[in-house]
Design a protein around this motif. Structure first.
Motif, PDB file in Angstrom:
ATOM      1  N   PHE A  46      62.991  82.920  17.009  1.00  0.00           N
ATOM      2  CA  PHE A  46      62.692  81.535  17.196  1.00  0.00           C
ATOM      3  C   PHE A  46      63.493  80.576  16.330  1.00  0.00           C
ATOM      4  N   GLN A  47      63.399  80.914  15.022  1.00  0.00           N
ATOM      5  CA  GLN A  47      64.246  80.214  13.738  1.00  0.00           C
ATOM      6  C   GLN A  47      63.945  78.767  13.727  1.00  0.00           C
ATOM      7  N   LEU A  48      62.496  78.454  14.193  1.00  0.00           N
ATOM      8  CA  LEU A  48      62.080  76.959  13.924  1.00  0.00           C
ATOM      9  C   LEU A  48      61.892  76.525  12.597  1.00  0.00           C
ATOM     10  N   LEU A  49      62.253  75.521  11.839  1.00  0.00           N
ATOM     11  CA  LEU A  49      62.005  75.225  10.484  1.00  0.00           C
ATOM     12  C   LEU A  49      60.473  74.740  10.492  1.00  0.00           C
ATOM     13  N   PRO A  50      59.913  75.583   9.595  1.00  0.00           N
ATOM     14  CA  PRO A  50      58.393  75.567   9.483  1.00  0.00           C
ATOM     15  C   PRO A  50      57.960  74.283   9.079  1.00  0.00           C
ATOM     16  N   THR A  51      58.603  73.420   8.178  1.00  0.00           N
ATOM     17  CA  THR A  51      57.958  72.007   7.575  1.00  0.00           C
ATOM     18  C   THR A  51      58.182  70.834   8.687  1.00  0.00           C
ATOM     19  N   SER A 102      54.029  77.282  13.108  1.00  0.00           N
ATOM     20  CA  SER A 102      53.094  78.081  12.557  1.00  0.00           C
ATOM     21  C   SER A 102      51.719  78.042  13.358  1.00  0.00           C
ATOM     22  N   THR A 103      51.398  77.024  13.891  1.00  0.00           N
ATOM     23  CA  THR A 103      50.138  77.016  14.610  1.00  0.00           C
ATOM     24  C   THR A 103      50.440  77.297  16.064  1.00  0.00           C
ATOM     25  N   LEU A 104      51.587  77.649  16.661  1.00  0.00           N
ATOM     26  CA  LEU A 104      51.842  78.007  18.004  1.00  0.00           C
ATOM     27  C   LEU A 104      51.890  79.358  18.118  1.00  0.00           C
ATOM     28  N   SER A 105      51.511  79.904  19.271  1.00  0.00           N
ATOM     29  CA  SER A 105      51.704  81.097  19.648  1.00  0.00           C
ATOM     30  C   SER A 105      53.344  81.829  19.874  1.00  0.00           C
ATOM     31  N   GLY A 106      53.540  82.820  19.792  1.00  0.00           N
ATOM     32  CA  GLY A 106      54.947  83.350  19.844  1.00  0.00           C
ATOM     33  C   GLY A 106      55.375  82.929  21.224  1.00  0.00           C
ATOM     34  N   GLY A 107      54.828  82.872  22.248  1.00  0.00           N
ATOM     35  CA  GLY A 107      55.507  82.113  23.511  1.00  0.00           C
ATOM     36  C   GLY A 107      55.567  80.607  23.422  1.00  0.00           C
ATOM     37  N   GLN A 108      54.748  80.175  22.756  1.00  0.00           N
ATOM     38  CA  GLN A 108      55.016  78.672  22.657  1.00  0.00           C
ATOM     39  C   GLN A 108      56.101  78.198  21.642  1.00  0.00           C
ATOM     40  N   GLN A 109      56.309  79.108  20.769  1.00  0.00           N
ATOM     41  CA  GLN A 109      57.339  78.966  19.789  1.00  0.00           C
ATOM     42  C   GLN A 109      58.643  79.231  20.442  1.00  0.00           C
ATOM     43  N   GLN A 110      58.907  80.182  21.377  1.00  0.00           N
ATOM     44  CA  GLN A 110      60.095  80.487  22.077  1.00  0.00           C
ATOM     45  C   GLN A 110      60.284  79.444  23.097  1.00  0.00           C
ATOM     46  N   ARG A 111      59.423  78.737  23.725  1.00  0.00           N
ATOM     47  CA  ARG A 111      59.410  77.694  24.412  1.00  0.00           C
ATOM     48  C   ARG A 111      60.075  76.527  23.863  1.00  0.00           C
ATOM     49  N   ASP A 163      69.995  85.647  22.599  1.00  0.00           N
ATOM     50  CA  ASP A 163      69.848  87.050  22.148  1.00  0.00           C
ATOM     51  C   ASP A 163      68.376  87.513  21.834  1.00  0.00           C
ATOM     52  N   GLU A 164      68.112  88.445  22.755  1.00  0.00           N
ATOM     53  CA  GLU A 164      66.705  89.087  22.786  1.00  0.00           C
ATOM     54  C   GLU A 164      65.574  88.183  22.764  1.00  0.00           C
ATOM     55  N   PRO A 165      65.878  87.106  23.588  1.00  0.00           N
ATOM     56  CA  PRO A 165      64.771  85.852  23.675  1.00  0.00           C
ATOM     57  C   PRO A 165      63.364  86.554  23.825  1.00  0.00           C
ATOM     58  N   THR A 166      63.091  87.541  24.445  1.00  0.00           N
ATOM     59  CA  THR A 166      61.850  88.118  24.805  1.00  0.00           C
ATOM     60  C   THR A 166      61.469  89.287  24.088  1.00  0.00           C
ATOM     61  N   GLY A 167      62.282  89.664  22.948  1.00  0.00           N
ATOM     62  CA  GLY A 167      61.987  90.811  22.341  1.00  0.00           C
ATOM     63  C   GLY A 167      60.731  90.715  21.327  1.00  0.00           C
ATOM     64  N   ASN A 168      60.302  89.550  21.087  1.00  0.00           N
ATOM     65  CA  ASN A 168      59.188  89.535  19.963  1.00  0.00           C
ATOM     66  C   ASN A 168      57.791  89.091  20.898  1.00  0.00           C
ATOM     67  N   THR A 170      74.661  77.410  33.102  1.00  0.00           N
ATOM     68  CA  THR A 170      75.096  78.635  33.066  1.00  0.00           C
ATOM     69  C   THR A 170      74.348  79.320  31.593  1.00  0.00           C
ATOM     70  N   ILE A 171      73.795  80.674  31.986  1.00  0.00           N
ATOM     71  CA  ILE A 171      73.126  81.392  31.036  1.00  0.00           C
ATOM     72  C   ILE A 171      73.589  82.928  30.905  1.00  0.00           C
ATOM     73  N   VAL A 172      73.624  83.155  29.439  1.00  0.00           N
ATOM     74  CA  VAL A 172      73.883  84.762  29.225  1.00  0.00           C
ATOM     75  C   VAL A 172      73.007  85.064  28.402  1.00  0.00           C
ATOM     76  N   VAL A 173      72.119  86.182  28.638  1.00  0.00           N
ATOM     77  CA  VAL A 173      71.101  86.808  27.799  1.00  0.00           C
ATOM     78  C   VAL A 173      71.531  88.200  27.539  1.00  0.00           C
ATOM     79  N   VAL A 174      71.232  88.334  26.374  1.00  0.00           N
ATOM     80  CA  VAL A 174      71.305  89.682  25.950  1.00  0.00           C
ATOM     81  C   VAL A 174      69.536  90.115  25.890  1.00  0.00           C
ATOM     82  N   SER A 175      69.530  91.184  26.511  1.00  0.00           N
ATOM     83  CA  SER A 175      68.096  91.533  26.613  1.00  0.00           C
ATOM     84  C   SER A 175      67.701  93.144  26.794  1.00  0.00           C
ATOM     85  N   HIS A 176      66.729  93.611  26.395  1.00  0.00           N
ATOM     86  CA  HIS A 176      66.309  95.028  26.766  1.00  0.00           C
ATOM     87  C   HIS A 176      65.174  95.103  27.798  1.00  0.00           C
ATOM     88  N   GLU A 177      64.971  93.650  28.087  1.00  0.00           N
ATOM     89  CA  GLU A 177      63.694  93.667  28.991  1.00  0.00           C
ATOM     90  C   GLU A 177      64.142  94.158  30.392  1.00  0.00           C
TER      91      GLU A 177
END
Length: 227
Positions: A92-97, A141-150, A167-172, A194-201
């Motif tokens: 995700f790499q969202l800034l926590p503050t 930090s108050t969001l779920s993992g799926g919400q943070q990825q959105r 890059d592995e957007p669903t890996g976590n 145009t979308i390029v996704v690296v994934s093991h999904e």
């Protein structure tokens, strides 16, 4: 949109080097939804970094929308990236503050492609678009993992880039949430992005148009996918 020709990317390792891309060549057309798959160390993330201009090739050329990325200075490359590429990461790499909305606004502040008076409204529109408009004022930090990825996807769309790299957007994420996130990407692709996704999904084949398989920095399979 993307043209990679005889690209080599080598990284120093001790007294030698490791070759992450080995005379790699491929083309991706505008509006395609492409999955890049392969084992760990196959060169998948290196490929995304080359497309984003984060890494430069040791040899060969990388062209995106007609621009030779190797010909750009570092400052020109950063400006190009801010306007042309949206990046989504596994963690995700969202800034926590910053609030969720402020995280989405941040790329707009850097690229200055969106007028300042429009940035907050655009952030809210993008959060609505990915289904979490009601979370705009919260800290990540108050969001779920799926919400943070959105939220991270909304941030990647901030400057309306023609190319989205993930890059592995669903890996976590758990399988149910991963499927919902892949549906978001499918919807964005249906709009022409145009979308390029690296994934093991394993379910990635159900939403992409094409799957590219890498082994040791080389393309060993490249085929269309029929859902």
């Amino acid at each position: 949109m993307i043209e990679i020709t005889d690209v080599v990317k080598a990284y120093p390792l001790g007294e030698g080097e490791v070759v992450a891309a080995d005379r790699l060549s491929l083309s991706i057309g505008a509006g395609e939804f492409v999955a890049v798959v392969g084992r760990s160390g196959s060169g998948k993330t290196t490929l995304l970094n080359l497309l984003a201009g984060i890494d430069r090739p040791s040899a060969g050329t990388v062209r995106v929308s007609g621009t030779d990325l190797g010909a750009l200075s570092e400052s020109a490359l950063a400006e190009w990236r801010g306007r042309n590429v949206g990046l989504v990461f596994q963690f995700f790499q969202l800034l926590p503050t910053l609030t969720v909305a402020e995280n989405v606004m941040l790329p707009m502040d850097f690229a200055a492609a969106i007028p300042a008076v429009r940035r907050r409204d655009r952030a809210l529109e993008l959060l609505d678009r990915v289904g979490i408009g009601d979370q705009a004022g919260k800290l990540p930090s108050t969001l779920s993992g799926g919400q943070q990825q959105r939220a991270a996807i909304a941030r990647a769309l901030a400057n309306d880039p023609p190319l989205l790299l993930a890059d592995e957007p669903t890996g976590n994420l758990d399988s149910h949430t991963a499927g919902a996130v892949l549906d978001v990407f499918a919807g964005l692709n249906a709009e022409g992005r145009t979308i390029v996704v690296v994934s093991h999904e394993r379910d990635i084949r159900s939403v992409v148009d094409r799957e590219i398989v890498l082994v040791d920095g080389r393309v060993v399979a490249d085929e269309g996918v029929t859902a």
